[in-house]
Design an enzyme around this catalytic site. Structure first.
Site, PDB file in Angstrom:
ATOM      1  N   ASP A 141      -2.736  -9.015   5.208  1.00  0.00           N
ATOM      2  CA  ASP A 141      -3.221  -7.877   4.797  1.00  0.00           C
ATOM      3  C   ASP A 141      -4.810  -8.325   4.181  1.00  0.00           C
ATOM      4  O   ASP A 141      -5.862  -7.676   4.525  1.00  0.00           O
ATOM      5  CB  ASP A 141      -2.371  -7.087   3.904  1.00  0.00           C
ATOM      6  CG  ASP A 141      -1.270  -6.242   4.660  1.00  0.00           C
ATOM      7  OD1 ASP A 141      -0.893  -6.696   5.651  1.00  0.00           O
ATOM      8  OD2 ASP A 141      -0.872  -5.409   4.072  1.00  0.00           O
ATOM      9  N   CYS A 184       4.824 -11.734   2.782  1.00  0.00           N
ATOM     10  CA  CYS A 184       3.769 -10.699   2.653  1.00  0.00           C
ATOM     11  C   CYS A 184       3.956  -9.341   3.063  1.00  0.00           C
ATOM     12  O   CYS A 184       5.207  -9.113   3.461  1.00  0.00           O
ATOM     13  CB  CYS A 184       2.343 -10.936   3.530  1.00  0.00           C
ATOM     14  SG  CYS A 184       2.532 -11.076   5.530  1.00  0.00           S
ATOM     15  N   ASP A 185       3.212  -8.476   2.790  1.00  0.00           N
ATOM     16  CA  ASP A 185       3.485  -6.999   2.548  1.00  0.00           C
ATOM     17  C   ASP A 185       4.359  -6.406   3.847  1.00  0.00           C
ATOM     18  O   ASP A 185       5.199  -5.823   3.439  1.00  0.00           O
ATOM     19  CB  ASP A 185       2.120  -6.051   2.636  1.00  0.00           C
ATOM     20  CG  ASP A 185       1.437  -6.412   1.405  1.00  0.00           C
ATOM     21  OD1 ASP A 185       1.741  -7.548   0.832  1.00  0.00           O
ATOM     22  OD2 ASP A 185       0.350  -5.864   1.293  1.00  0.00           O
ATOM     23  N   CYS A 193       0.316 -12.237  -2.840  1.00  0.00           N
ATOM     24  CA  CYS A 193      -0.937 -11.919  -3.918  1.00  0.00           C
ATOM     25  C   CYS A 193      -0.256 -11.809  -5.338  1.00  0.00           C
ATOM     26  O   CYS A 193       1.015 -10.925  -5.340  1.00  0.00           O
ATOM     27  CB  CYS A 193      -1.593 -10.686  -3.354  1.00  0.00           C
ATOM     28  SG  CYS A 193      -2.507 -11.106  -1.958  1.00  0.00           S
ATOM     29  N   GLU A 227      -5.105  -0.130   5.242  1.00  0.00           N
ATOM     30  CA  GLU A 227      -5.172   0.270   3.780  1.00  0.00           C
ATOM     31  C   GLU A 227      -6.824   0.149   3.358  1.00  0.00           C
ATOM     32  O   GLU A 227      -7.655  -0.530   3.949  1.00  0.00           O
ATOM     33  CB  GLU A 227      -4.604  -1.144   2.998  1.00  0.00           C
ATOM     34  CG  GLU A 227      -3.043  -1.332   3.202  1.00  0.00           C
ATOM     35  CD  GLU A 227      -2.265  -2.452   2.272  1.00  0.00           C
ATOM     36  OE1 GLU A 227      -1.205  -2.423   2.371  1.00  0.00           O
ATOM     37  OE2 GLU A 227      -3.125  -3.449   1.986  1.00  0.00           O
ATOM     38  N   SER A 263      -3.509  -0.463  -0.510  1.00  0.00           N
ATOM     39  CA  SER A 263      -3.172  -1.888  -1.044  1.00  0.00           C
ATOM     40  C   SER A 263      -2.385  -1.694  -2.590  1.00  0.00           C
ATOM     41  O   SER A 263      -2.904  -0.847  -3.069  1.00  0.00           O
ATOM     42  CB  SER A 263      -4.067  -2.841  -1.170  1.00  0.00           C
ATOM     43  OG  SER A 263      -3.640  -3.835  -1.878  1.00  0.00           O
TER      44      SER A 263
END
Length: 569
Positions: free
Chosen positions: A88, A129-130, A201, A451, A477
């Site tokens: 992302d 990740c997301d 992140c 996002e 996000s």
């Protein structure tokens, strides 16, 4: 794992490798080095979302090797396979970002395909990740064989002039630079220091939110998700996970026994209490749809409203995910919520212990300030708020700390894409009091619900974060902060009222009343609807077009599963 005739007979993998008529399959497995002894053991699928594109999943090959070590040690045969991932942070602000949410469905589909084809007795998924985390959990729900989702862990905090930073600050510095507030050299210094190595992140953004959700759901062992990516303890925990899946196969402990309505309630309480990402709303709804559990955004609103905000984590707070781990981790938050009566401690987890039993072993670091005590919350309400009104009849979501404006009235600045809105921000065309409307970015219209971090962070960097609002049928996000309202349902592309807005319309937002409206009469909205025509789709073939044809609205989790909507109350 005890090797008994009864257990061997119950193994799903016997269909694939046992008997005279399976000699060809065994021959193929022997070509990759497996022996008759290996094939007599439970076969465990290791679904890896490793990619070399970005830091989040970069280290998962290392973790997979440790997981397989644990499986072998406990008497199983691990077979690793890979699936896709989209970064992302790298794709943000481009049309490539549309691939992110779509990848969640592709991840779930691909793991399901490999697992159904190969009759695994158990499955471990490694994600970071997301969208890899919800995608892998969705696949485990579909397969309903003993399964564990492992989060690869947070990146270490970045550093900028003695301060801990994350990629959030890079995006905000872009806005500060366009506003002339910082130099190009300062932006470059932030860029160079924000992301020091592998891991997802570092704030309570979507990745860390979903790692926490997985632990509260019971599909990830408590205490594993919040271990940072490059911590030595992560490797040791992976060996333990490999051994754990073998116990789960023996006990037939499946996702359907873990992911229940009570577990979903617990996971949303954790998101609300930690100031977690609005994507937690979308993904928990998706889990419910996959599992056929009645669960709606109204349920999420009720849970968040009664749950206090306890964690002082970025993006709205001060601390990063590594600080949360050092303070006592997700286990400490679970204990706080259990002590306050905000979660159900009787729900089972993949360890064989209940959530309450896991919380009981929490160790709080003396003097920590990351997780507040129950008598001193950041806010009496959780971070998630569901709003409805004539602009969002089926709801929309905003994440707030409580320091943001609770009411807002402003003129609509209407953009039909995220990219168009960002160009306006770069030209400094957005002013205090504006409501930035970004539409045709929903599940169908985008497709894929981009996002908006590039826009929201740039506005914050320009000093407008507290004086403008945003409304979109796209997503945000987990690093977004401010009065930024997303997931508007129904979306513009399917005729939602957000598509009827015009430049200069007056929009009112009342967080306490949970409402978002445009100051137009029903007659005026009806007249505009009669004139409205859906724009041509951006894609007419390929995976994006396929997704747009199948996807449900955001209030149904934006899933492509055909069961979507059947359980809505």
């Amino acid at each position: 794992m005890a090797d008994t005739p009864e257990i061997r007979e119950a193994l799903r993998s016997r269909t694939l490798v046992e008997g005279v008529d399976r000699a060809a399959a065994r021959a193929m497995f022997k070509a990759i080095g497996l022996t008759d002894e290996d094939l007599a053991k439970p076969i465990i699928g290791i679904a890896n979302t490793w990619i070399e594109i970005g830091p989040c999943n970069f280290h998962l090959r290392r973790l997979a090797a440790k997981v397989k070590e644990g499986v072998r040690r406990a008497g199983g045969t691990p077979l690793e396979f890979n699936t896709v991932s989209i970064s992302d942070g790298i794709t943000m602000g481009t049309d490539g970002m549309k691939a992110s949410l779509i990848s969640r469905e592709v991840i779930a589909d691909s793991i399901e395909l490999v697992s159904r084809g190969n009759y695994f007795d158990g499955i471990i998924t490694l994600a970071a990740c997301d969208k890899t985390m919800p995608g892998t959990i969705m696949s485990l729900i579909r397969m309903d064989v003993p399964g564990i989702m492992i989060y690869g862990g947070s990146i270490a905090a970045g550093s900028y002039r003695g301060k801990d930073v994350t990629v959030q600050e890079v995006f905000e510095y872009i806005g500060a630079y366009t506003a002339g507030k910082i130099t190009a050299e300062e932006l470059k210094e932030m860029e160079d220091g924000a992301c020091p190595g592998p891991g997802a992140c570092g704030g309570q953004f979507t990745a860390n939110t979903m790692g926490m959700v997985a632990e509260f759901l019971g599909i990830c062992p408590m205490g594993v998700a919040d271990i940072p990516a490059m911590d030595d303890d992560k490797d040791r925990a992976m060996v333990d996970v490999g051994e754990l899946i073998m116990r789960m196969v023996r006990d037939d402990l499946r996702p359907s026994k873990l992911i229940t309505r009570a577990a979903l309630d617990n996971s949303i309480a954790a998101v609300a209490a930690s100031g977690g990402s609005t994507n937690g709303v979308l993904h928990t709804l998706a889990f419910a749809r996959e599992a056929g559990i009645p669960f709606t955004i109204d349920d999420i609103e009720a849970i968040s409203k009664r749950t206090p905000l306890l964690c002082d984590l970025k993006p709205t707070g001060k601390y990063v995910a590594v600080d949360m781990h050092l303070a006592g981790g997700n286990r400490l938050l679970a204990k706080r919520l259990l002590d306050g009566g905000f979660i159900d401690g009787s729900t089972p987890t993949c360890t064989g212990r209940t959530l309450g039993q896991e919380a009981a072993s929490a160790h709080e670091t003396p003097g920590q300030e990351v997780v507040r005590p129950l008598d001193n919350p950041i806010n009496a309400n959780g971070g998630l708020h569901i709003l409805k009104g004539n602009l969002a009849p089926n709801g929309c979501v905003v994440k707030l700390k409580g320091t943001e404006p609770m009411t807002f009235r402003g003129r609509a600045r209407v953009f039909d894409s995220e990219i168009a809105s960002f160009e306006a921000v770069k030209r400094n065309e957005i002013a205090a009091g504006d409501v930035v409307v970004i539409r045709y970015e929903g599940p169908t219209g985008g497709p894929g619900m981009q996002e908006m971090l590039q826009v929201t962070a740039a506005l914050a960097g320009q000093g407008l974060g507290g004086s403008v609002a945003m409304l979109t049928d796209g997503r945000f996000s987990g690093a977004t902060r401010g009065l930024m309202i997303g997931h508007v349902a129904p979306e513009a592309m399917v005729g939602g009222p957000i598509g009827l807005l015009r430049e200069g319309d007056i929009i009112t937002i009342d967080v306490e009343a949970r409402s978002v409206n445009v100051e137009l009469s029903d007659a005026e909205l009806a007249a505009r609807r009669a004139e409205w025509k859906a724009p041509a789709p951006h894609y007419i073939s390929g995976v994006f077009a396929k997704y747009a044809r199948l996807v449900a609205q955001a209030d149904d989790g934006a899933v492509t599963n055909s069961k979507a909507g059947l359980v809505r109350s």
